[in-house]
Every structure is written in C-alpha cells, then in structure tokens.
Design an enzyme around this catalytic site. Structure first.
Site, mmCIF file in Angstrom:
data_model
loop_
_atom_site.group_PDB
_atom_site.id
_atom_site.type_symbol
_atom_site.label_atom_id
_atom_site.label_comp_id
_atom_site.label_asym_id
_atom_site.label_seq_id
_atom_site.Cartn_x
_atom_site.Cartn_y
_atom_site.Cartn_z
ATOM 1 C CG HIS A 47 -2.078 -0.925 1.146
ATOM 2 N ND1 HIS A 47 -3.198 -0.654 0.382
ATOM 3 C CD2 HIS A 47 -2.287 -2.147 1.697
ATOM 4 C CE1 HIS A 47 -4.050 -1.665 0.498
ATOM 5 N NE2 HIS A 47 -3.531 -2.585 1.275
ATOM 6 C CG ASP A 59 -3.170 -3.770 5.032
ATOM 7 O OD1 ASP A 59 -2.227 -2.977 5.251
ATOM 8 O OD2 ASP A 59 -4.216 -3.439 4.445
ATOM 9 C CD GLU A 60 -5.939 -5.482 1.348
ATOM 10 O OE1 GLU A 60 -7.027 -6.031 1.175
ATOM 11 O OE2 GLU A 60 -5.755 -4.264 1.117
ATOM 12 C CG ASN A 61 3.748 -7.288 0.422
ATOM 13 O OD1 ASN A 61 3.755 -7.057 -0.790
ATOM 14 N ND2 ASN A 61 4.808 -7.730 1.079
#
Lengths: 684, 684
Positions: B232, B295-297
């Site tokens: 992100h 998160d969400e790497n």
C-alpha cells in the site's frame, strides 16, 4: 443571480458530458486555474460526472481550443490582490459547440465562471448549458458584506464558507468588524493583552488572518478590517485601561447596546499606541482601505471628564463631536503614514475630516447625501441591515442611487456601492448563514445589476434557485434548519410533531428591527441561540404568497373564496401544533400560544370572508372591534417570533368593513384607503 | 448509549433550571473544567437556558458543594495524555437534590459527564435529570475508530467533529490511517517529497497533527497513527522511488484495490529512511503505540525481483511472507529505539514477530484466535467494517469475546478491544459522518457495556436517541442528508418530488460489502460521491420494521393481512417516484428503474399474501418461478443501491409456497426450512 447587464438567449444547448474539457488561451495563472478547478468540481458534484484528470490529479486541459467545450480567454492578469475599481467585466457566449468566456482581466474571468455555474441544468436528455450571449459588468465597484465577529464569535470556517458564497453572487468586499465592546477578535503580537484579555480566547490568529485574506483574494474578494474606535471600545480597555477616558478597571460587555468605554483623544499615548497597533495590522491586511468605525460614541466618559472638556476648550473643538473629529484627523494622519485610506461610519462626517475618507452610511439617505455633497466617496449600508430580519424585497429595492436620486451626476459618481451588514447580536455560527443567505444575494444583485432590474417576484423566484447553489457552495443556511428544529422539538417529538412544527416555522418570522432585544431582555452573549426565533428565518414564503393573494382579492378581481383554503389549512395546522406541543416538553407553552394565534387569525379571516360575501350584513362597530382585538392577539410576538400573515388578514378585515365603499372609490383611492383602515394610527 | 455497567432507576428527578450550578471537589484541572464547560454548553443549547457566568465569561462555580446541582468529585488526575488501560470508571448518583459524579481519575469524570448529558430530558414541567444510580466502567480498554484519510482526503474539521462524536459514546482511540497507495497525508519536514508529491496538496500539517492530538487528549482519546508499509506504498515511492522494490517512476493510485508498489526490505537505505521518518513522527504522535499496517502486500514486486529473491534465499527467509517478517522485525527494532510498540494487521503474524507487537485482526475470528494463542495482544476489527454498509445489528452482535469464545482465560485477557474501520474509498467529507454515525455508537456499546447487553431492538431504539445527541455534538450525518437529496434531485424537482425521493431514499440502502466497486467500476478518487447511493444510508429503518413484521407473520401468529398496508404504500410510492423522476432530469432513468422494482416487490408481496389467504389455491411451479423472477428483478442493484425489503418479501413468497406444510413442522424446523426455500442456493 445577480442578473447580467446584458443577456440574450440563443437557440441551442451545449451538452455537458464526462468529456467536457477546458482550454485557456491568453493569460493564465494559479488563481485562474484554481477558479476553473472549483467550477469544474462543483459541476461534477451536481452532475455526478467525472471529468478527465492528469496523473497529477489536476483537471486535464484541452490542447486544442477549437475542440474544447469551454474556452477561457483572459486578456491580462490582475493585481496580486484584488483592488477597488479593477475591471470585472466579461462576456460569455455559449453555443451548441462551445462556451467562450472572455475577460480583459482575471477578475472578469472569475465572475464569468460563477455565471457559467449558474447556467448548468439538466433534463431527461442530459446535462447542458443553454446557448446564451452575455455581456456583463458591475454597476458599483464596492459590493460588500460586513461580518461582525465580535458580539458572537465567528470562527474561520464560518468566514471561509461565506467567502465561497459571496464569490457565487459576485460580492467583492468582506468587511470584518473585528473589535467591539464584546470582543477583540484579532491577535496582536505588539499588544497581546488586547486579544488575550479581550476575547475569551476567541480571536483570529495572525496566521488565520493571512489565510482569510489569501482565501478571499483567490476568489477576487478584498478584505477590509474594521477597528471600531473611539467608542465601542470596552474590549480594548480591558487589557489597556490607560487608553480609556475614565479610570478602569473594565470588563467585557456581555449584552447589546451603546456603552460608555471610549478611548481618550486627549492622551498622546493613545496615538502612539494606535500608530504601533495599526502599523502591525496593515502588515496583515494589505487592502489600501482601513475602517476605523467611529459610530455611536455616546460621549458620556468625555463629558464626565473635566480634563477632556478642558482640552476641547483649549483646542477650540467646541464639543464632543469636535473632539471626535480631532481624533479622526489624527487617525487619518497615522493611517496615511501607513499607506491606508480611512473609512468610517456616518458619525465621522465633520468639516475637518479630510476628503479622502470614505463614509459608510448606516443612518439613511440623508447621511449618504450629506457625505457625498461634502465631497466624500460613500458606501450605503442603511437598508442593507440583514440582521434586522426584514423582507428581502425591502433590501432589494433599496438603491444607493435610485431613479429619483437628488444627487448631481458628479455626486453620484462618488457613490462606490454598498455593504450588507451582518451584526451578530443574534446569530451564532450555527445560524449566521441563515441570516445572510439567500437574502444577501438580492443585495448583491442590487449592487451588480442594472438599476432597472427591480422585478420583486422574479427576484424571489431566482432567490430560490440561488439558495440551492449557495448551499452547494458550502453555506449551511439550509443544512442547519432541520437539525435545529429537531433539537428544539426535543426527543419526545414524533415525525408528525416535527412535520407540524416544520410548517409552523415556515409561517413565522423572527421579530423585526430591534424588537428581539425588547422581547428577550435577559439575553446575553451566552444565551444559546437555539429557540424558535433562531429556527425561523426572515421572509416566510407561504406568508408572502398569501399576502399576494389577498392583494389580488382586495385590490384586484380575484374571487374572495380563493382564500378560504389558506385559513382552513391554518386551522388544521393549529390543531396539529397543539398535538405536537404536548410532546415538546418545556416548549409546550409557547407552541400552544402560537397555535392559538394561528387559530385566531384563521377565524378572523374566515369571518372577514363571510362578511365580504354577505349581501345583507355589514360590519358594525362590535364586529370591527372584535376582529381587530382578535388580530391584535394573533399579531403579538411569542418567543420572539410573529405571524406575518396577520397583516394581510387585517387588510381582509378592512375590506370586509369597507365593502360597501369599494365600488364608490377609484382604484388608487381604494388602495390608499384600505391600509389606513387596516392599520389605523394609534392615538399618541 | 453505551449502556452503563450497572444502572438503577430511583424515584424522583433533579430539575434543571437556569440556576443549575456545578461544584468541583477533589482534583481539578483545565481538562476537567473544559469538559464541564462543554457539558454545560450542550445543556444550554438543548434547553435554551443560560447558566450563570463570571465576568471572565466562564461558567460560575458553586462555592458550597452542598448547594450545587452537580458535584464533580474526581479523586485524582490522569496522565497528561490518555494512556491505554487508564481507569475510566465513575459513579453517578442523581437525586431530587443533586447529581454527584465521582471518579477515581480524570478520565472517569469525562466519561460520566457524557452519561449525564444523555440523561437530560424535558417535559411540560420543565427540564430535568431523572434520579438514577450508575456504577460504570468499560469492558475493554481499547475502543477505537479508524479513519482512513487517504483514499478520500478528510480535513481536520472532519476529524475534530468525529472526535466530539467519539467522546459522546466513550470511544477512546482514534486510529488515523495516514498513508496509502492513494495518498500520503502527513507533512514530513525530513522528507518533504513524501507529502508534497504524494498528496495532491491534501495532508495534515504538523501543526494540525498537534492540534488533533491535543483535541483528542482533551476528550480522553488517544491518537494512534498508521503508516501502512511495506505494501500500500505507492504514495511513498512517488517522491522516493529509490525505496521501492522495482524501478519507478510511480504515480499516485486513483482507484481501489491491492496494488504492487512495495518498499524494498532488502535495501538498508529503507531502514535508515524509516528510522529518520518514524523518529520525526514519534515527536508528533506521543502515544506509545504506532501502527505499521502490513496488510495486503501482494508480493508481486518481490517475486519479480531476482535480487530480492536471492536475499530471501541467502537469509533463509523461505518466502515473501518470511521477508515481510524480517522487515517487521527490523521495524520493531527501530520503533523500540523510539520508544514505540508496534501494531499491525493480521498479515504481520509470524513466529519471528516479537510478542510485544499488537495484532489488529481484520480477517476474522480465526486470525484473532491465532494471534492471541501466539501470545500477542489483539484488537478486533473484523465485523466492524462500517464502510461495507452492513446492518448495525450485525456489528452490534459481533463480540470480541462471545459467550462461546474458544479462547482460554489467559488468552481472553490479551484481547484489548476493537476498532470500527472507516475505510474511505466511498466517502467524502460530506458523507463520511453518515457512514460512521450513528452505527458506530452500537460498536462503542459492544466494547464498553457488559457482554450480555445484546437486545437488538432496544439498541435500535436507543440508536435513534443517540443519533440526535451526535448531531448536536457536531456530526453532520443528519444535517447533510437533505442538502444532498436536493442536489441529487436537481432544480426542477418540486416539493412533492422531493417528498417522494425522501421516502424512496429511506427505503433503499447502498449495496453491501465490496459490491459497489463492481456496480460502479469506472469510479476513481475523483468521482463525485453525490449519487443516490451516497444520499442513502445503511440500515433502512422502514425496511427493518417491515422485515420484523414479516417474521411475526411467517414464524409467529400475526395476521398476514397486517402486511397489506405496507405493499399498498410501496405501490403508491412507486407512482410518486415515477412522477418525480420526470422532474429529476438526468436521474430519470435510475429513478424509473427503482420505481419499477418497488412496484414489482409490491406486486409479489400482494400475490404472496393472496396465496397465503387462499383456502383452495396452492403455488404451482409457474407461480413460484414467476414470483422469484419478479423478486430477482426487484432485488437487482440500481445506481448502487438496493431494496432491502425484497428479502422479507422472498420469505413471504416462500411462506405462501409452503403454506400447507406450516402446521406439519415443529417451529424450529419451520424457521430453518423457510429461508432455505426463500434463498435457495444457486447451482454452482
């Protein structure tokens, strides 16, 4: 709104789609780009369309003007800061192919973009701009709004959203009334006791002032600060009693009116102080004009001080007024050294006042004429006192230079324009927008549009339109209405109760003029402005429509029976308000009283209608007295609101009383006679 | 709301008049005085009363506690800044003579003042506080609201008014999500390219951060900043491409989802940079906790970079997840040096992660359990995603530690609380309040009140009450509704059109979960959020009431005919919406479609009712298919809104289809059977 100087409709329309694009030819700068971006963003918000962007997040520009939807052709820049008298003219030509906005200078482009935004509309075929040819320029160069941030503090967000609203209706001067008996609202680093002891912590920091000035300049609006002296000065002398004309100590004033605290013009230290203070302020406020107030000095401290009276005598100043003229002359010299021109209220007018000083007339046409004839340039504020809750039409028809102006042409040329004045005795940050807007848009039109634009009905129609645009620009005059009503109604109110209150509030208006202070004499600066009078707004639309209908009945040839549905509705509403009142807890008493008044007005109107219709009966003295007594009760203010529909009902009662004479009088005589019956002069 | 831990009504009431006075005994400080002043001012605004003031404009204090209306007895101070786990308990005893608020520490007094404000009420006898005895304390010490200021920028005034609202419902952590692919929202003096190139000019200055932290502390609220890394991270690498895991250049992301830009954990310069940057940030954010996201790497850049893969191999990190754990360990060391504890999302959980790190679980109960069992303290956010437009009841019943929690007592002790998450893909400063409030008040109650406070109907009833209090505290979730509707409806809409749209909007809800992105796939960061879905709010009250009524018909013994007025009303409304649509220009198409859907739902419900009532007819396959097809059409999202009343109508249709079986099944089986008919699983 304001209506352009020249507007010609052309057939066709320019579609507004997500491919709408803008090209700028000629001069361009950051201010113009920002104004175009604001205009496009508002257009996106209204339409739901998303226009093209660059990777940087900016609105994409059309490379080829020939293929752009809008071409902005600005011939030249403007001064870094807007200046009095700068060219604000523009032309706007919209065809089915494109819109072309041309302006000799930046300010005209800003004004034209606002016009463009007001032309946007949609129908089932989509969003569009109607084809039109506009040639526009302002009638007066000084079109202002005064905001008093002293009586009730108004923080920067209030100022910013009102600057956005001002820009929308092409106002170009924000007059900040910064010092008063009740508060000193600007930070002084030279004399920090001024704001520290004089503001309860509510003042603009110097950074905020710079932010306001920049925000205004971005929108082509000048900021003129007012430091009101020598009277209205309690907040100065709380921290600096040595400047006053009587020994301290002083405290901030918490109520409204004219008070004694006055700077001492005989004390040289006062001028030294003001020189330093104003020197600091001019570094914050770049506009060449600076307002020194000068109003409502009651002279009490001067008259009571033998030393001051001796000074008057020694200097041949005659009286307190002469002393104030002396003070103003000294001030004028100080300001001139700082490169500023002095502006002040009527009271500063004096033969000794240098002609460079601008007079802002709050007291009336005579003041304006006197100052103009004395050689001063002038601003009109009398008639633009939007704090007094008077009808918009009254402000609208108040022309600085009416057709029958007694001023000679060269005197007329000295009338720069005017300012609406938002004195803040009765407004909080929550209610101020509803007092300024949309009504001030009508004043903005008076000051921008040609003198012959005077159709009141058309103004009210367009006012409804511009009210929505103002709300979209950030004004909270519509948004705050419902939450205020809900808070007023309380937690036990049902949806039905709220609906009844909503209709009641639409029928009442806050009392007018300076009546509210008499109705609510215990009010202080701390009294919450969350009552019925604060929920209500000036200019009740249904009451206005009813009054018009009554006029067509009593002076025209409309059927009297056409009025009956109105009264019937009031009667029903009175019943609904009574039911609602019980759920509104401590508000019950005032709501019941208003419901009774509505019933009485309804009943009087019904009886007047019956009397009008009756072939046989005529109004005897008893009937007449009963009717007027009933209307007196219905017209008595409650909770600082009143029912404007009572006045047209009085007219109807008069028509019933005088019905036998109607045919016997010429129309003009009848028009003069009936109000005399309806509103008889009370014996002295 | 939130409901106190123990509350006992006592007979009597304490009158609130203009003579209401406060005494403070025991500890006092500026924060307590300010909180008392805020409470009294709100009370003034609701009641219209004006309490006593000193000459300095402060609320007057009662000299003698025995004669005060309210006694605040605070035994001790609090830390200068609120701390995790500080004592927030208080007791509040109101009798006919006085209210006594006692707290061991300052924070409890602040919480108790909010309770006091919620007790104020009025009836025809006046304003009062009901007599009551309250012993109150929070269930969890970390009760947060996350605001994402990145996807859509939210300026400081949004944050401040939400802090006021948070204080009202006793939330005590503001989690600011400050960096994202779409924006870097905090000023860095060390690395100004971060905010200068990463924010389109929309970021908090360091002064604003200090202002937010102070404003929050004044209300007993901690501020925890989040800098979301290593994924992100597009907004970081726009200005600093040298930190990325792949060569630049980069631009800000303008859409929603998971993107590739990721910091490079193998680059020592990244840690030097973060050390300096975080060192700067900890000087702004004094709270001991700092959130690093995590998160969400998606690992795309890492997998594609041979050098990074070689690093993983050389350091025995196994895979990208191992590399992220390595990164987090390095981060943890940096933070520890700066005196900060690390907080991160589920994904940072890894055996190598130091146990001092707090895990914030967004992915579900399993994530919470895993992290707790691994020895971490945890926060729950799964189930509190208020951006997804789900019913308040769902959030309300989502307990971090439900009765049947599988966690052992020592694991339970590691559950600190939770946070509602206001992700901002679909909210603007104009709409964000309506997404947060009043729903987050239910989450606040879940985290404060005892576990057994779970009555959904009572929650909704009190939610209506607290919604008004929140509006009065400054939240604009109610105030912005009507202006948005008016803008959506456009200038040609009449009052009748608006009334129809208002009712329609009350019946629809924005589509749920991540459906809106699928419905409006062209949306970018620049798309105006001014459509129907933005006017609508989650949790349609009339739909909820209808659903309840259907339940009592199909599972209880209410008369089926009691439902008929609902459908008839929808049918009429559909007609009114069709009339309104024509006046709403470009909105006509979507409004006509919704009117059709309303008609279809109304018709299906009517037919189901007739079928239920019929003694002879039974639903054949054709009827069944026609009904479900009709409901499928009615249930299809339009303009990103949907009609939640379709689901209860499906249940009604199922009841009609299965009517002959009703008597043949035990109630529980019937309760399970009917939804299976109404919502059949689609074949894969």
């Amino acid at each position: 709104m304001p209506l352009p100087a020249e507007i010609r409709a052309v057939s066709g329309r320019l579609a507004v789609t997500k491919n709408f694009s803008v090209a700028v030819t000629g001069h361009t700068d950051a201010r113009l780009s920002a104004a175009i971006a604001r205009a496009l963003r508002h257009c996106e918000e209204r339409t739901g369309l998303t226009f093209g962007r660059t990777a940087d997040g900016l609105f994409a520009r059309a490379d080829d003007p020939a293929r752009a939807s809008l071409v902005v052709a600005c011939a030249g820049p403007a001064a870094d800061l807007p200046q009095l008298g700068e060219d604000e003219s523009y032309t706007l030509d919209i065809s089915a192919e494109r819109a072309v906005l041309r302006a000799p200078m930046l300010l005209g482009a800003l004004r034209g973009l606002e016009t463009l935004g007001q032309l946007l509309q949609g129908d089932a075929d989509g969003w569009f701009l109607p084809a039109v040819a506009i040639r526009d320029r302002p009638r007066f160069p000084w079109r202002g709004l005064l905001i008093d941030v002293c009586r009730h503090w108004q923080p920067i967000e209030v100022i910013k959203r009102n600057l956005d609203a001002m820009a929308l209706v092409k106002l170009n001067v924000l007059h900040l009334h910064l010092t008063e008996d009740q508060g000193f609202r600007v930070e002084s680093k030279k004399f920090p006791r001024l704001h520290e002891l004089g503001s309860d912590g509510n003042y603009f920091t110097q950074d905020e002032i710079r932010e306001i000035v920049a925000y205004a300049a971005e929108r082509g609006i000048r900021v003129v600060p007012e430091f009101d002296i020598p009277g209205h000065a309690a907040s100065w002398v709380v921290g600096h009693p040595e400047l006053a004309s009587a020994p301290g100590p002083y405290v901030l004033v918490r109520t409204w009116g004219v008070f004694d605290s006055t700077l001492d013009p005989t004390n040289e230290a006062v001028y030294t102080f003001l020189d330093t203070f104003l020197g600091e302020m001019v570094s914050l406020f770049p506009d060449p004009y600076l307002h020194i107030g000068g109003d409502e000095n009651n002279g009490a401290q001067w008259s009571a001080n033998p030393r001051i009276q001796a000074f008057i005598h020694e200097h041949g100043l005659h009286d307190n007024h002469g002393l104030q003229a002396y003070f103003n002359r000294r001030l004028q010299e100080i300001l001139a050294r700082h490169g500023r021109k002095l502006v002040g209220w009527d009271e500063i007018l004096h033969p000794d006042l240098p002609k460079t000083a601008i007079i802002q007339s709050w007291r009336g046409a005579q003041g304006l004429a006197d100052a103009t004839r004395a050689g001063h340039t002038v601003l009109l504020s009398n008639g633009y006192y939007i704090d007094l809750s008077e009808p918009t039409s009254k402000h609208y028809l108040n022309d600085p230079l009416p057709v029958d102006t007694p001023l000679a042409p060269e005197e007329q040329a000295r009338v720069l324009g005017g300012e609406a004045t938002m004195w803040s005795e009765w407004v909080s940050p929550e209610t101020i927008d509803s007092r300024i807007w949309p009504r001030t848009a009508a004043i903005a039109e008076r000051l921008w549009s040609p003198r012959d634009v005077t159709d009141v009905d058309d103004m009210y129609r367009r006012l409804g339109y511009v009210s929505r645009r103002l709300a979209e620009a950030g004004s909270r005059h519509e948004a705050n209405r419902e939450p205020m009503l809900r808070r007023y109604a309380g937690d036990r109110a049902t949806e039905e109760s709220l609906a009844a209150l909503r209709e009641l509030v639409a029928l009442v208006e806050p009392v007018k003029g300076y009546q509210r202070g008499r109705e609510q004499p215990e009010t202080t600066q701390f009294t919450p402005l969350t009552g019925l009078a604060d929920c209500a707004t000036p200019d009740s639309q249904p009451s206005r429509e009813f009054a018009k209908q009554v006029e067509t009945v009593v002076f025209g040839d409309a059927e009297a029976a056409s009025l009956a549905p109105w009264f019937a509705e009031w009667g029903r509403l009175a019943g609904r308000v009574r039911s609602a009142a019980a759920a509104c807890g401590p508000r019950e008493g005032e709501l019941m009283a208003l419901a009774d008044q509505l019933s009485e007005a309804s009943q009087a109107a019904g009886e007047a209608l019956a009397m009008l219709a009756s072939q046989t009966e005529t109004a005897d003295l008893a009937w007449r007295e009963a009717m007027f007594a009933c209307l007196d009760r219905a017209g008595t203010p409650r909770a600082a609101v009143e029912l404007p529909l009572v006045a047209p009902v009085r007219l109807l009662v008069a028509a019933a009383i005088e019905k036998t004479r109607r045919g016997t009088m010429p129309p003009d005589a009848w028009r003069a006679h009936l109000p005399a019956i309806a509103f008889p002069k009370k014996p002295e």
